[in-house]
Design a protein around this motif. Structure first.
Motif, short mmCIF file in Angstrom:
data_model
loop_
_atom_site.label_atom_id
_atom_site.label_comp_id
_atom_site.label_asym_id
_atom_site.label_seq_id
_atom_site.Cartn_x
_atom_site.Cartn_y
_atom_site.Cartn_z
N GLN A 67 65.14 -22.43 140.62
CA GLN A 67 65.80 -23.73 140.53
C GLN A 67 65.42 -24.69 141.65
OE1 GLN A 67 68.06 -24.67 137.91
NE2 GLN A 67 66.92 -22.91 137.12
N SER A 68 64.54 -24.25 142.54
CA SER A 68 64.10 -25.13 143.63
C SER A 68 62.74 -24.67 144.13
CB SER A 68 65.11 -25.09 144.79
OG SER A 68 65.13 -23.80 145.39
N ARG A 69 62.09 -25.57 144.85
CA ARG A 69 60.79 -25.21 145.43
C ARG A 69 60.94 -24.05 146.41
NH1 ARG A 69 56.27 -29.27 148.18
NH2 ARG A 69 54.80 -27.59 148.71
N PHE A 70 62.05 -24.06 147.18
CA PHE A 70 62.26 -22.98 148.14
C PHE A 70 62.29 -21.63 147.44
CE2 PHE A 70 65.29 -19.98 149.98
CZ PHE A 70 64.67 -19.73 151.19
N VAL A 71 63.06 -21.50 146.36
CA VAL A 71 63.17 -20.22 145.66
C VAL A 71 61.84 -19.81 145.06
CG1 VAL A 71 64.27 -19.02 143.73
CG2 VAL A 71 65.64 -20.49 145.22
N ALA A 72 61.12 -20.78 144.46
CA ALA A 72 59.84 -20.47 143.83
C ALA A 72 58.85 -19.91 144.85
CB ALA A 72 59.25 -21.73 143.19
N GLU A 73 58.85 -20.46 146.06
CA GLU A 73 57.89 -20.02 147.08
C GLU A 73 58.39 -18.81 147.86
OE1 GLU A 73 55.44 -24.05 148.13
OE2 GLU A 73 57.37 -23.80 149.13
N PHE A 74 59.71 -18.63 147.93
CA PHE A 74 60.23 -17.48 148.68
C PHE A 74 60.12 -16.20 147.88
CE2 PHE A 74 63.65 -14.61 150.01
CZ PHE A 74 63.38 -14.50 151.36
N LEU A 75 60.41 -16.27 146.60
CA LEU A 75 60.41 -15.07 145.76
C LEU A 75 59.06 -14.95 145.07
CD1 LEU A 75 62.56 -12.91 145.14
CD2 LEU A 75 62.98 -14.07 142.99
N GLY A 76 58.18 -14.16 145.65
CA GLY A 76 56.84 -14.01 145.11
C GLY A 76 55.92 -15.12 145.57
N THR A 77 54.85 -15.33 144.82
CA THR A 77 53.86 -16.36 145.12
C THR A 77 53.89 -17.40 144.02
OG1 THR A 77 52.45 -14.72 146.20
CG2 THR A 77 51.41 -16.79 145.57
N ALA A 78 53.84 -18.66 144.39
CA ALA A 78 53.84 -19.73 143.40
C ALA A 78 52.89 -20.83 143.84
CB ALA A 78 55.25 -20.29 143.21
N ASN A 79 52.16 -21.39 142.88
CA ASN A 79 51.40 -22.61 143.11
C ASN A 79 52.31 -23.78 142.78
OD1 ASN A 79 48.68 -21.38 143.61
ND2 ASN A 79 49.00 -20.63 141.52
N VAL A 80 52.55 -24.65 143.75
CA VAL A 80 53.49 -25.75 143.56
C VAL A 80 52.73 -27.07 143.58
CG1 VAL A 80 55.52 -26.93 144.49
CG2 VAL A 80 55.37 -24.44 144.60
N PHE A 81 52.98 -27.89 142.56
CA PHE A 81 52.33 -29.19 142.42
C PHE A 81 53.39 -30.28 142.36
CE2 PHE A 81 49.97 -25.96 139.97
CZ PHE A 81 48.80 -25.91 140.73
N GLU A 82 53.00 -31.48 142.76
CA GLU A 82 53.92 -32.62 142.70
C GLU A 82 53.48 -33.55 141.58
OE1 GLU A 82 55.65 -36.11 145.70
OE2 GLU A 82 54.46 -34.44 146.49
N GLY A 83 54.46 -34.14 140.91
CA GLY A 83 54.10 -35.04 139.81
C GLY A 83 55.26 -35.92 139.39
N LEU A 84 55.00 -36.75 138.36
CA LEU A 84 55.98 -37.66 137.80
C LEU A 84 56.20 -37.32 136.33
CD1 LEU A 84 54.62 -41.03 139.27
CD2 LEU A 84 56.49 -39.64 140.18
N ILE A 85 57.47 -37.27 135.92
CA ILE A 85 57.76 -37.05 134.52
C ILE A 85 57.35 -38.28 133.72
CG2 ILE A 85 59.60 -36.69 132.81
CD1 ILE A 85 61.04 -35.01 134.88
#
Length: 383
Positions: free
Chosen positions: A246-264
């Protein structure tokens, strides 16, 4: 690769039942140490028979919360209920709670059976009952034949099981475990994880475990709470939290995640369509957008959800497709991790299972590659 405790067919999930009564209720609990807020207005329900994990890094508040459940710390505000009873004013020795410490805290001069029996003797139980209970615990933790040994004559895993037996022999309503496997080496830790889960399922006692080890929480817990700076970042089953952070913190803390920024930009054919603000590409998800059109969001894609192949001549980035160059390759035995550098300088990670015994990889350093994924793998983060 992350493991997740997958519920067995037909297993109860009381947290999904609106009529179920929580066994442990933490209601708006706050704890400060001077100017530092260690636990910040936390509310959490835990159900009977759960093996619940409090997961977080150093300073996240998980151990302070566990110590308040044990009675070693008192909340500055809020309430803690155990089986309907408010235990805020109940001292530790009167709570139906036992705690197993990371150091195990065994008495070095006592034998295994004396360590296990110690609490029962302090309670003044009859000798025959103590003998029967200790024998049952020795059988449960598979330490029959070790009764007369002292802690220094045991392996780390055996000492851990003695500490567990000592905690369980008093038949607590709730067992608290503070980094219970932290002192074990990797192989023994993995073996003991399943042993602990099996023992918990046999006894049906509610376990609450504190750990900083994501894999440990994912493997053992029925549900987990990710903590960050004293607040609950997310609560759910291991699979829910890993697949739907539910947040960037959780995505990156739990396992590995590639995070990108964008506009809907709009709803695409299967869900949200996000335009990258970092490079010329779009991200398509299979879920509705969490924010209105034009809102800035983060997108997370797990490395194992991506596919990697050599790019065709002239191939460009597109929707759920990025083009880059392999800059590094890590071999983990069961999978390979590729570090791919995009033209804009951002690096992403892509994993590929090791399905065959290969002397040469089909993709190697400095190859130009295409990285693709399906819409279900695009997780649009609400925060």
């Amino acid at each position: 690769m992350q493991q997740a405790n997958i519920a067995r067919p037909g297993s109860a999930e009381p947290w999904r039942d609106p009529e179920a009564e929580p066994y442990v209720r933490i209601l708006n609990v706050t704890k400060r140490f001077g100017a530092t807020v260690a636990v910040d207005d936390v509310s959490l329900d835990i159900y009977r028979g759960e093996l619940f994990a409090l997961l977080g890094g150093s300073g996240s508040g998980k151990t302070t919360l566990l110590r308040m459940l044990a009675g070693f710390e008192r909340p500055d505000s809020g309430r803690i209920l155990l089986d309907g009873q408010d235990v805020a004013d109940v001292p530790p020795y009167e709570r139906p709670v036992n705690m197993m410490f990371q150091s195990y805290a065994l008495f070095p001069h006592m034998t295994v059976e004396q360590n296990i029996a110690f609490g029962l003797k302090m309670d003044g139980l009859p000798r025959a009952e103590i003998r029967d209970r200790v024998a049952a615990m020795l059988d449960l933790v598979q330490l029959k034949g070790f009764e007369k040994r002292r802690p220094h004559e045991l392996s780390g895993g055996q000492r851990q099981r003695v500490a567990l037996a000592r905690s369980l022999v008093k038949q607590p309503k709730l067992l608290l475990l503070d980094e219970p496997l932290g002192a074990l080496d990797k192989n023994l830790r993995e073996q003991t994880q399943f042993e602990l889960v099996s023992i918990q399922e046999k006894l049906g006692i509610t376990f609450i475990m504190v750990t900083h080890d994501q894999e440990e929480a994912m493997t053992m817990a029925t549900r987990l709470a990710v903590m960050n700076h004293g607040y609950l970042a997310q609560v759910g089953t291991p699979a829910e939290v890993y697949e739907y952070p539910q947040s960037r913190f959780v995505a990156e803390f739990l396992g590995t995640a590639n995070v990108f920024e964008g506009l809907i930009r709009a709803e695409g054919p299967t869900g949200a369509l996000i335009e990258s603000t970092e490079f010329d590409a779009f991200f398509q998800s299979d879920t509705d957008p969490p924010k209105p059109e034009g809102a800035r969001v983060f997108v997370a894609v797990r490395p194992e959800k991506m596919r990697i192949r050599r790019a065709e001549a002239g191939e460009m980035a597109g929707t759920n497709r990025l083009i880059g160059t392999v800059r590094d390759i890590a071999y983990y035995g069961d999978f390979f991790m590729f570090v791919v550098e995009l033209p804009e300088g951002k690096s992403i990670r892509v994993s590929r299972p090791n399905l065959a015994r290969l002397t040469e990889l089909p993709i190697t350093w400095d190859d130009r590659v295409a990285v693709e994924w399906e819409p279900f793998a695009t997780v649009v983060l609400p925060e």
